[in-house]
Design an enzyme around this catalytic site. Structure first.
Site, PDB file in Angstrom:
ATOM      1  N   CYS A   1     -57.868 -23.468 -28.258  1.00 50.80           N
ATOM      2  CA  CYS A   1     -58.636 -24.188 -27.211  1.00 50.80           C
ATOM      3  C   CYS A   1     -59.203 -23.086 -26.238  1.00 50.80           C
ATOM      4  CB  CYS A   1     -57.530 -24.962 -26.186  1.00 50.80           C
ATOM      5  SG  CYS A   1     -56.133 -24.009 -25.181  1.00 50.80           S
TER       6      CYS A   1
ATOM      7  N   GLU B   1     -55.228 -32.273 -30.770  1.00 57.78           N
ATOM      8  CA  GLU B   1     -54.931 -31.922 -29.192  1.00 57.78           C
ATOM      9  C   GLU B   1     -55.724 -30.562 -28.618  1.00 57.78           C
ATOM     10  OE1 GLU B   1     -52.100 -29.528 -26.028  1.00 57.78           O
ATOM     11  OE2 GLU B   1     -53.109 -29.029 -27.923  1.00 57.78           O
TER      12      GLU B   1
ATOM     13  N   ARG C   1     -50.086 -30.757 -16.854  1.00 59.37           N
ATOM     14  CA  ARG C   1     -50.704 -29.863 -18.005  1.00 59.37           C
ATOM     15  C   ARG C   1     -51.438 -31.017 -18.683  1.00 59.37           C
ATOM     16  NH1 ARG C   1     -49.641 -25.647 -21.282  1.00 59.37           N
ATOM     17  NH2 ARG C   1     -50.291 -25.772 -23.502  1.00 59.37           N
TER      18      ARG C   1
ATOM     19  N   ARG D   1     -54.170 -32.450 -21.047  1.00 57.79           N
ATOM     20  CA  ARG D   1     -54.598 -32.222 -22.593  1.00 57.79           C
ATOM     21  C   ARG D   1     -55.342 -33.658 -23.165  1.00 57.79           C
ATOM     22  NH1 ARG D   1     -53.769 -28.022 -20.678  1.00 57.79           N
ATOM     23  NH2 ARG D   1     -53.163 -26.135 -21.586  1.00 57.79           N
TER      24      ARG D   1
END
Length: 430
Positions: free
Chosen positions: A84, A123, A167, A169
């Site tokens: 990512c 993800e 967090r 995502r």
């Protein structure tokens, strides 16, 4: 004709999956919790490959670019938490043009095109949806549409499903069957979240906060306790702005015009004979472009006003503030707006400054540096590796990286196993 046996049978949770960019095994843990069998894994980091084998009994292949798609066993779900960093706000933000990993999504497409799994589960950071004006997201849709899949996504955070970590995502499900697209459901979000204090360990090998940082937090607390202010909310106190009055954009000023002002901590610019001398007396964040950057613009105004209202207190306080570390001179308050006690919060030492959070939910674990591990100031220590594992729902793993830095990097890169489990639970019901 090749026959693919990758069909998730109704009324059973038995299914086969592959785990690309496997890392420490977040996808595997969530899949296995639902009865999934891992038939192939891939991870380029040699240390993580061995740890993965220790935990799951599967030794991952190495570089995905060298994997022959024909050698991958047939499977029902393809999982990929593709790297990512190029798309994150803290990364390079180059999208699919990034040579290191932006194009790795093509490797996922290559394997999916050959095996045609029922689902592809991806993800990444939410920024991949908007990076480069949405071009990368359009690129992904085109690539998957071309091989017969439709993409569907939802932005989820562990705190949404009861785990005390902020967090966000983006979770993407690629469906090959139109019926699956219509029946796809996402985990229900809950307002009931486990308090962070409930996952803290009271015994263990904890990494204590360095004395210099502990003293720094005490010093900042002295300022907060003496300020004539009732609340703080989502803004930074930029100490270098105390006494400063230089123009926020001085990129077009001459040296003669500039030396009429005061720089960081009220230092007079009079007497400076070069721009280097001027810049040395200004805050670090204005030196590159000779203007205040957008990320701290409102905080500059706030801090200058705060100084005027608290001049006597601030002047005394700044004499003992360490100047050797630029990030120590800024405190970003994201905590309780009316309770300005640092020990009632969590703290993170970031490159942009000291960031303060509410104590009930941990900030996102970050992989790029171990220096940003969340601090529990009332205990005088950092969050432990085991506590970080709990935040990613990976605390049951028996094998972990040997040192703190490697462990936090692994958890910072990992997908949250509980979210994966909940997403997959919905997929295999159909």
């Amino acid at each position: 004709m090749e026959i693919h046996s990758n069909v998730i049978k109704q009324n059973t949770s038995a299914f086969r999956f592959v785990d690309l960019f496997a890392g420490i095994g977040g996808f595997h843990a969530g899949m296995a919790e639902n009865g999934g069998e891992c038939v192939f894994a891939c991870e380029i980091d040699d240390t993580l490959r061995k740890i993965y084998e220790n935990n799951f009994g599967v030794f991952p292949e190495g570089d995905i670019k060298k994997v022959d798609e024909k050698s991958v066993p047939s499977h029902d779900i393809l999982c990929a938490g593709f790297p990512c960093q190029p798309f994150s706000l803290a990364g390079k933000k180059k999208g699919q043009t990034c040579p290191e990993s932006g194009q790795l999504i093509d490797e996922v497409v290559r394997i999916a095109e050959h095996h045609k799994p029922r689902y592809v589960l991806l993800e990444n950071v939410p920024n991949i949806i908007t990076i480069d004006n949405g071009n990368f997201w359009r690129y992904m849709n085109t690539r998957f549409n071309d091989i017969g899949y439709s993409l569907h996504y939802r932005i989820l955070s562990p705190v949404d499903i009861g785990v005390p970590q902020n967090r966000q995502r983006v979770f993407i499900v690629a469906c090959r069957d139109k019926t699956d697209s219509y029946t796809l459901t996402w985990p229900e979000q809950t307002s009931q979240c486990t308090r962070l204090e409930n996952i803290l360990d009271h015994k263990g090998d904890f990494r204590l906060l360095e004395p210099a940082k502990a003293e720094l937090l005490k010093h900042w607390q002295q300022l907060l306790s003496q300020l004539c202010i009732t609340e703080l909310h989502s803004i930074s106190i930029a100490a270098p702005e105390f006494g400063a009055d230089y123009p926020k954009n001085f990129s077009r000023l001459t040296l003669k015009e500039m030396i009429q002002y005061k720089g960081a901590y009220g230092q007079s610019l009079t007497g400076c004979t070069t721009w280097k001398e001027v810049l040395d007396r200004l805050p670090s964040y204005v030196r590159k472009n000779r203007q205040v950057p957008d990320w701290i613009n409102s905080s500059v105004d706030f801090s200058r006003k705060l100084y005027i209202q608290n001049k006597t207190v601030a002047d005394k306080w700044i004499t003992r503030l360490p100047r050797h570390n630029n990030s120590w001179q800024i405190m970003e308050w994201r905590g309780d707006r009316q309770n300005l006690t640092i020990n009632d919060h969590l703290v993170q030492f970031r490159a942009s400054g000291i960031r303060v959070f509410r104590k009930d939910v941990a900030p996102s674990l970050i992989s790029m540096t171990s220096t940003q591990v969340p601090v529990i100031p009332w205990l005088g220590r950092y969050i432990s590796v085991r506590e970080a594992a709990k935040l990613q729902n990976l605390h049951h793993l028996s094998s972990l990286p040997e040192n703190n830095s490697a462990a936090f990097k692994a958890f910072g890169n990992a997908v949250n196993a509980k979210i994966v489990s909940m997403v997959v639970s919905n997929l295999i019901k159909h």
